[in-house]
Scaffold this motif. Structure first.
Motif, PDB file in Angstrom:
ATOM      1  N   SER A 102       0.823  -1.205   0.000  1.00  0.00           N
ATOM      2  CA  SER A 102       0.000   0.000   0.000  1.00  0.00           C
ATOM      3  C   SER A 102       0.859   1.258   0.000  1.00  0.00           C
ATOM      4  CB  SER A 102      -0.901   0.004   1.246  1.00  0.00           C
ATOM      5  OG  SER A 102      -1.457   1.291   1.456  1.00  0.00           O
ATOM      6  N   PRO A 103       0.366   2.336  -0.615  1.00  0.00           N
ATOM      7  CA  PRO A 103       1.102   3.611  -0.531  1.00  0.00           C
ATOM      8  C   PRO A 103       1.177   4.137   0.901  1.00  0.00           C
ATOM      9  CG  PRO A 103      -1.044   3.917  -1.563  1.00  0.00           C
ATOM     10  CD  PRO A 103      -0.829   2.442  -1.464  1.00  0.00           C
ATOM     11  N   ARG A 104       0.299   3.671   1.769  1.00  0.00           N
ATOM     12  CA  ARG A 104       0.412   4.037   3.189  1.00  0.00           C
ATOM     13  C   ARG A 104       1.463   3.180   3.877  1.00  0.00           C
ATOM     14  NH1 ARG A 104      -4.939   4.641   6.523  1.00  0.00           N
ATOM     15  NH2 ARG A 104      -5.317   2.466   5.915  1.00  0.00           N
ATOM     16  N   HIS A 112       4.761   0.700   2.121  1.00  0.00           N
ATOM     17  CA  HIS A 112       6.058   0.922   1.479  1.00  0.00           C
ATOM     18  C   HIS A 112       6.015   0.660  -0.031  1.00  0.00           C
ATOM     19  CE1 HIS A 112       7.232   1.072   5.624  1.00  0.00           C
ATOM     20  NE2 HIS A 112       6.893  -0.180   5.802  1.00  0.00           N
ATOM     21  N   GLY A 113       4.811   0.684  -0.602  1.00  0.00           N
ATOM     22  CA  GLY A 113       4.667   0.418  -2.027  1.00  0.00           C
ATOM     23  C   GLY A 113       3.958   1.548  -2.744  1.00  0.00           C
ATOM     24  N   THR A 114       3.303   1.199  -3.841  1.00  0.00           N
ATOM     25  CA  THR A 114       2.583   2.180  -4.650  1.00  0.00           C
ATOM     26  C   THR A 114       1.172   1.673  -4.917  1.00  0.00           C
ATOM     27  OG1 THR A 114       3.226   1.189  -6.766  1.00  0.00           O
ATOM     28  CG2 THR A 114       4.747   2.800  -5.793  1.00  0.00           C
ATOM     29  N   LEU A 115       0.312   2.571  -5.373  1.00  0.00           N
ATOM     30  CA  LEU A 115      -1.058   2.183  -5.704  1.00  0.00           C
ATOM     31  C   LEU A 115      -1.088   1.089  -6.762  1.00  0.00           C
ATOM     32  CD1 LEU A 115      -2.979   5.586  -5.807  1.00  0.00           C
ATOM     33  CD2 LEU A 115      -3.402   3.672  -4.259  1.00  0.00           C
ATOM     34  N   MET A 116      -0.285   1.252  -7.799  1.00  0.00           N
ATOM     35  CA  MET A 116      -0.289   0.288  -8.890  1.00  0.00           C
ATOM     36  C   MET A 116       0.179  -1.087  -8.419  1.00  0.00           C
ATOM     37  SD  MET A 116      -1.251  -0.087 -11.924  1.00  0.00           S
ATOM     38  CE  MET A 116      -1.465   1.627 -12.408  1.00  0.00           C
ATOM     39  N   GLU A 117       1.224  -1.124  -7.598  1.00  0.00           N
ATOM     40  CA  GLU A 117       1.707  -2.405  -7.072  1.00  0.00           C
ATOM     41  C   GLU A 117       0.627  -3.088  -6.241  1.00  0.00           C
ATOM     42  OE1 GLU A 117       6.511  -1.915  -6.398  1.00  0.00           O
ATOM     43  OE2 GLU A 117       5.152  -0.874  -5.025  1.00  0.00           O
ATOM     44  N   MET A 118      -0.039  -2.326  -5.403  1.00  0.00           N
ATOM     45  CA  MET A 118      -1.075  -2.876  -4.535  1.00  0.00           C
ATOM     46  C   MET A 118      -2.248  -3.416  -5.342  1.00  0.00           C
ATOM     47  SD  MET A 118      -3.281  -0.956  -1.530  1.00  0.00           S
ATOM     48  CE  MET A 118      -4.172   0.087  -2.699  1.00  0.00           C
ATOM     49  N   ILE A 119      -2.735  -2.647  -6.285  1.00  0.00           N
ATOM     50  CA  ILE A 119      -3.905  -3.044  -7.076  1.00  0.00           C
ATOM     51  C   ILE A 119      -3.587  -4.245  -7.960  1.00  0.00           C
ATOM     52  CG2 ILE A 119      -5.458  -2.280  -8.916  1.00  0.00           C
ATOM     53  CD1 ILE A 119      -5.266   0.553  -7.614  1.00  0.00           C
ATOM     54  N   ASP A 120      -2.417  -4.242  -8.589  1.00  0.00           N
ATOM     55  CA  ASP A 120      -2.016  -5.370  -9.440  1.00  0.00           C
ATOM     56  C   ASP A 120      -1.879  -6.644  -8.625  1.00  0.00           C
ATOM     57  OD1 ASP A 120      -2.002  -3.772 -11.644  1.00  0.00           O
ATOM     58  OD2 ASP A 120       0.178  -3.616 -11.817  1.00  0.00           O
ATOM     59  N   PHE A 121      -1.280  -6.550  -7.453  1.00  0.00           N
ATOM     60  CA  PHE A 121      -1.110  -7.716  -6.582  1.00  0.00           C
ATOM     61  C   PHE A 121      -2.469  -8.292  -6.193  1.00  0.00           C
ATOM     62  CE2 PHE A 121      -0.967  -9.259  -2.135  1.00  0.00           C
ATOM     63  CZ  PHE A 121      -0.084 -10.323  -2.270  1.00  0.00           C
ATOM     64  N   ALA A 122      -3.389  -7.420  -5.782  1.00  0.00           N
ATOM     65  CA  ALA A 122      -4.713  -7.880  -5.352  1.00  0.00           C
ATOM     66  C   ALA A 122      -5.462  -8.574  -6.488  1.00  0.00           C
ATOM     67  CB  ALA A 122      -5.524  -6.702  -4.818  1.00  0.00           C
ATOM     68  N   LEU A 140     -11.244  -5.980  -3.029  1.00  0.00           N
ATOM     69  CA  LEU A 140     -12.089  -5.102  -2.212  1.00  0.00           C
ATOM     70  C   LEU A 140     -11.264  -4.467  -1.098  1.00  0.00           C
ATOM     71  CD1 LEU A 140     -15.426  -7.101  -1.800  1.00  0.00           C
ATOM     72  CD2 LEU A 140     -14.822  -5.397  -3.529  1.00  0.00           C
ATOM     73  N   ALA A 141     -10.390  -5.273  -0.486  1.00  0.00           N
ATOM     74  CA  ALA A 141      -9.515  -4.741   0.561  1.00  0.00           C
ATOM     75  C   ALA A 141      -8.590  -3.668  -0.005  1.00  0.00           C
ATOM     76  CB  ALA A 141      -8.710  -5.875   1.191  1.00  0.00           C
ATOM     77  N   ALA A 142      -8.109  -3.894  -1.236  1.00  0.00           N
ATOM     78  CA  ALA A 142      -7.245  -2.903  -1.881  1.00  0.00           C
ATOM     79  C   ALA A 142      -8.013  -1.611  -2.167  1.00  0.00           C
ATOM     80  CB  ALA A 142      -6.669  -3.477  -3.174  1.00  0.00           C
ATOM     81  N   ARG A 143      -9.266  -1.739  -2.574  1.00  0.00           N
ATOM     82  CA  ARG A 143     -10.067  -0.538  -2.866  1.00  0.00           C
ATOM     83  C   ARG A 143     -10.345   0.239  -1.579  1.00  0.00           C
ATOM     84  NH1 ARG A 143     -12.614   1.363  -7.299  1.00  0.00           N
ATOM     85  NH2 ARG A 143     -12.025  -0.538  -8.413  1.00  0.00           N
ATOM     86  N   VAL A 144     -10.638  -0.468  -0.505  1.00  0.00           N
ATOM     87  CA  VAL A 144     -10.837   0.199   0.783  1.00  0.00           C
ATOM     88  C   VAL A 144      -9.556   0.913   1.207  1.00  0.00           C
ATOM     89  CG1 VAL A 144     -11.176  -0.241   3.251  1.00  0.00           C
ATOM     90  CG2 VAL A 144     -12.714  -1.272   1.587  1.00  0.00           C
TER      91      VAL A 144
END
Length: 311
Positions: free
Chosen positions: A174-176, A178-188, A206-210
């Motif tokens: 998560s960007p909150r 140590h990552g980025t939005l794109m990394e988080m969304i792609d992983f999910a 859904l967890a990524a969107r929240v």
């Protein structure tokens, strides 16, 4: 029709009654100066018995140890190690408990806790829990994503669809974190697509969107105002459909953190204004509300109660 009982915010143990009983049994002893003086039963015995009963149910074991790690006073885990220095459960619990106490430790202090995690992995080679403890430690210490991935891989090699492992890695990405939005969304999205039918990993998008909404809300007033727009994107509805079809409506045994996932799904459905879909979810939840993700709205308990009554 649902009974309109007032919601009760559940603790981290969720609906795990055995874990709740163990925590209650431990609670009075924390206040004794002698820590069990006068009793022939060691203080760590309730934890040892709970983990023995848990066996190789890795999903529930990870959940129980993560909750216990934040509740046990250090003296209890140290006494357990002193009494049973080679006990794998004692070593794993102490490693997790020490990680839970870490707040951005660096250098020698972090390395010392890391050593406990390594000893736990050697004592319990088939258990994903100490690897997740190491991942939690890396998050607390600000380790970059490329360093965390091999540790996460060790955990999921031992339990391929362990819910906690995927949510912990999502947090790291998560960007909150140590990552980025794109990394988080792609992983999910990638993990949800690969997950077997009935796996709670189907809810990861859904967890990524929240998490995306939470990230926007912490950035500033303009971003916070626009955060709700993420619920109107076509992808949000598709993610909810996938979670309903591939997890909620399947006949699988509830996992340890099912109550948290039910609250996540109910929250998303209310944001999408899909009241009919939310009805069955709220029925399964009952009055048992988890603080997150309802804490993203101004009145969490009132919002939960409103939508549950409406459902």
């Amino acid at each position: 029709m649902l009974r309109r009982r007032k919601p009760s915010v559940t603790g981290p143990e969720l609906d795990d009654r055995q874990l709740s009983r163990t925590l209650k049994e431990l609670r009075p002893s924390q206040q004794l100066h002698g820590l069990g003086a006068g009793s022939s039963r060691p203080l760590w015995a309730p934890v040892a018995e709970l983990l023995r009963a848990t066996g190789r149910d890795w999903d529930r074991r990870v959940h129980r140890i993560s909750v216990l790690a934040r509740a046990l006073p250090p003296v209890v885990t140290e006494r357990w190690i002193k009494d049973r220095p080679r006990d794998p459960d004692a070593l794993v619990v102490r490693a997790c408990a020490r990680v839970a106490q870490v707040k951005g430790a660096q250098g020698e202090a972090a390395w010392d806790v890391y050593g406990d995690c390594r000893r736990a992995t050697e004592a319990a080679p088939e258990d994903p829990t100490p690897w997740l403890a190491m991942l939690w430690l890396m998050y607390s210490c600000g380790s970059p994503v490329h360093a965390a991935v091999p540790v996460w891989t060790e955990a999921v090699t031992r339990d391929p669809w362990n819910r906690a492992a995927y949510h912990q890695m999502l947090r790291h990405l998560s960007p909150r974190g140590h990552g980025t939005l794109m990394e988080m969304i792609d992983f999910a999205a990638r993990c949800a697509n690969q997950a077997p039918q009935g796996s709670p990993v189907a809810l990861l998008p859904l967890a990524a969107r929240v998490e995306l909404v939470a990230h926007r809300m912490t950035k500033g007033s303009v971003d916070a105002f626009a955060a709700d727009g993420h619920w109107y994107e076509p992808g949000a509805a598709a993610e909810a459909d996938t979670a309903l079809a591939r997890w909620f409506r399947t006949e699988t045994r509830p996992h340890a953190e099912a109550l948290a996932d039910l609250n996540l799904l109910a929250f998303v459905l209310t944001r999408l204004k899909r009241t009919e879909d939310a009805v069955a979810v709220f029925r399964r939840i009952g009055p048992h509300m988890t603080l997150h993700p309802w804490d993203l709205v101004p009145d969490p308990v009132g919002t939960f109660q409103f939508w549950r009554a409406r459902a």
